[in-house]
Design a protein around this motif. Sequence first.
Motif, mmCIF file in Angstrom:
data_model
loop_
_atom_site.group_PDB
_atom_site.id
_atom_site.type_symbol
_atom_site.label_atom_id
_atom_site.label_comp_id
_atom_site.label_asym_id
_atom_site.label_seq_id
_atom_site.Cartn_x
_atom_site.Cartn_y
_atom_site.Cartn_z
ATOM 1 N N SER A 310 -6.764 -2.394 0.622
ATOM 2 C CA SER A 310 -6.788 -1.122 0.762
ATOM 3 C C SER A 310 -5.966 -0.345 -0.021
ATOM 4 O O SER A 310 -6.117 0.817 -0.430
ATOM 5 C CB SER A 310 -6.457 -0.853 2.301
ATOM 6 N N LEU A 311 -4.756 -0.929 -0.372
ATOM 7 C CA LEU A 311 -4.068 -0.179 -1.363
ATOM 8 C C LEU A 311 -4.358 0.006 -2.764
ATOM 9 O O LEU A 311 -4.369 1.042 -3.339
ATOM 10 C CB LEU A 311 -2.663 -0.938 -1.703
ATOM 11 N N ALA A 312 -5.204 -0.934 -3.169
ATOM 12 C CA ALA A 312 -6.043 -0.913 -4.394
ATOM 13 C C ALA A 312 -6.753 0.119 -4.532
ATOM 14 O O ALA A 312 -7.399 0.525 -5.537
ATOM 15 C CB ALA A 312 -6.694 -2.260 -4.741
ATOM 16 N N GLU A 313 -7.462 0.274 -2.993
ATOM 17 C CA GLU A 313 -8.628 1.529 -3.114
ATOM 18 C C GLU A 313 -7.832 2.849 -2.873
ATOM 19 O O GLU A 313 -8.550 3.841 -2.713
ATOM 20 C CB GLU A 313 -9.310 1.221 -1.880
ATOM 21 N N GLY A 314 -6.539 3.008 -3.052
ATOM 22 C CA GLY A 314 -5.824 4.246 -2.818
ATOM 23 C C GLY A 314 -5.527 4.517 -1.865
ATOM 24 O O GLY A 314 -5.216 5.723 -1.457
#
Lengths: 340, 340
Positions: A310-314
Amino acid sequence: MPAATRTTIAGIAAEVGVSVPTVSKVLNGRPDVAPATRALVEESIARHGYQRREAKGKRRSAPRLVELVFHEYGAPWAVEIIRGVEAVAGPARVGVVLSELGGEHRPRQEWLDDVLARRPLGVILVLSDLGAEQRRQLETRSIPFVVVDTAGEPPPGVPTVGSANWNGGLVATRHLLGLGHRRVAVISGPSDVMCSRARIDGYRSAFDEAGVPFDPELVRYGDFFVGGGYRHGRELLTRPDRPTAIFAGSDFQALGVLRAARELGLRVPEDLSVVGYDDLPMTEWIGPALTTVRQPLLEMASTATRIVLSLAEGEQPSNLRIDLATELIVRESTSAPPSI
Amino acid sequence: MPAATRTTIAGIAAEVGVSVPTVSKVLNGRPDVAPATRALVEESIARHGYQRREAKGKRRSAPRLVELVFHEYGAPWAVEIIRGVEAVAGPARVGVVLSELGGEHRPRQEWLDDVLARRPLGVILVLSDLGAEQRRQLETRSIPFVVVDTAGEPPPGVPTVGSANWNGGLVATRHLLGLGHRRVAVISGPSDVMCSRARIDGYRSAFDEAGVPFDPELVRYGDFFVGGGYRHGRELLTRPDRPTAIFAGSDFQALGVLRAARELGLRVPEDLSVVGYDDLPMTEWIGPALTTVRQPLLEMASTATRIVLSLAEGEQPSNLRIDLATELIVRESTSAPPSI
């Protein structure tokens, strides 16, 4: 200092006096840049607070990978962690790249260069920490990371997933004190690892709570492996005032303690109670089936993977520190102490 | 049919009537191509015997990955395989991507598409096989693959690394017959897996060699997991003419047999001898320490990794089928049968 969003690769190239492709190579961990040039580029990147943001389309076409990094490989619980990561990464069609930090054959910077070259969606670190410089290198490339079971105090802002180690130490020791044991030894992991210290503190609190003094001679630090459990077990059990119960730092350590007891002709649980830690699948099958503290390794790994994706999705996780519950599983290896 | 080396992506595009980028997308397992178009492109690629050859420079700059694929995840011996692959891939700075075939959440073609998109140096398949179509898809992309411990008869030309399963079955059974056992049960893996069949054949040969008939009722096929060992163990040990020895298909199966024996009040090895298979690290620590057939899982995985990396370099291995030796390790779980 200019605003972070306005710094560009071209700006960094101009400032350092190198070409744009050279800055790109540094960002991608490519080996074909002279160390001095590389240091200048890294310094400029860091000073400007530069962060690479991928074009949406480009990101989508690149292979989707997460990095799973173990401090020490081949630990018996590694397979549980791997299964937990795969349980989330598999359905999301994200490839899981395994590696080990600190192995002699893979120096740290080489490892990080390889990670940068693979441009993963994120990094999951198990019982391991990055240096400040390495953290910055991931941050500048917009590669998020999560630590599972931190070794030391995690730096502010780093998401971590752990389990309730202090509580695990507390409930295991309470169980043994409740059965009537007074001489309870504890063998934990290395003293510089957070989870070991938290468990020992839980052990101490259980004694305090019961109003019983504990013997510091019975508190041991070691590693989490079976051989260490065996050696500490033999040493503790050959003392004239041997303990009637041992709380081990891992199920494998407990296996070593069981062997030491067998060799010394001590029956478990009649002469010695043993509590493990982890609740690995084998613990319910060995004889005697092991009383142990269940650590939700699989769930910890799944949670860490969800956070990093989810961090990778911003997205920003609502909670940066998550500790999952531990639970005492009582089986056959604990009972009241022998009445001497 | 034109010579394989002369077929180009442009030629295939022209023949099928699509653009060059579309052919590239199919080669890279990208999802954004209509299934019908994709099938036409694959068909043309296969018919021309097209094989992609990377420009040297491009290959070198791409992340270096190998794919490690398990048929079924989380098997207890998986960690040994992973360590063996890492022991070779780590120092070579090749990332290891883990995955599982046949999981419900990852249909086979999706898995292969993801592999094609990652463009790995090679693929290592553990106890799993690809279909002819999938093999061809890897071949046309010049992605070599090696099978560790083939499930079925491997197709010609596919490199395999296994171990001497027949010999493992032979030496384990010989050991038990030599101790004086006559009623020796065997619990093996699934009957459609090569290694199970080879071990049972070794078991039969040991009986033939000794001139002793064996009882087909004592030959069981199952899985390699602990629960199956327990169930078969209970069933065998509650028969009126129970066996005096059980040869298990894995150390975990043996752990299940040991528990069944314990529950039935049978002592090991006094009342029942047990032989495991694999020699996992825990087997020397449990009580009684397990007599087992050592399968060199780590070395098998390292060998497979070396082969796949040398195939990626364009070298041809001198030997396509390698079987590493197995070895009987005698510990505490076997002795002469009870004298009834």
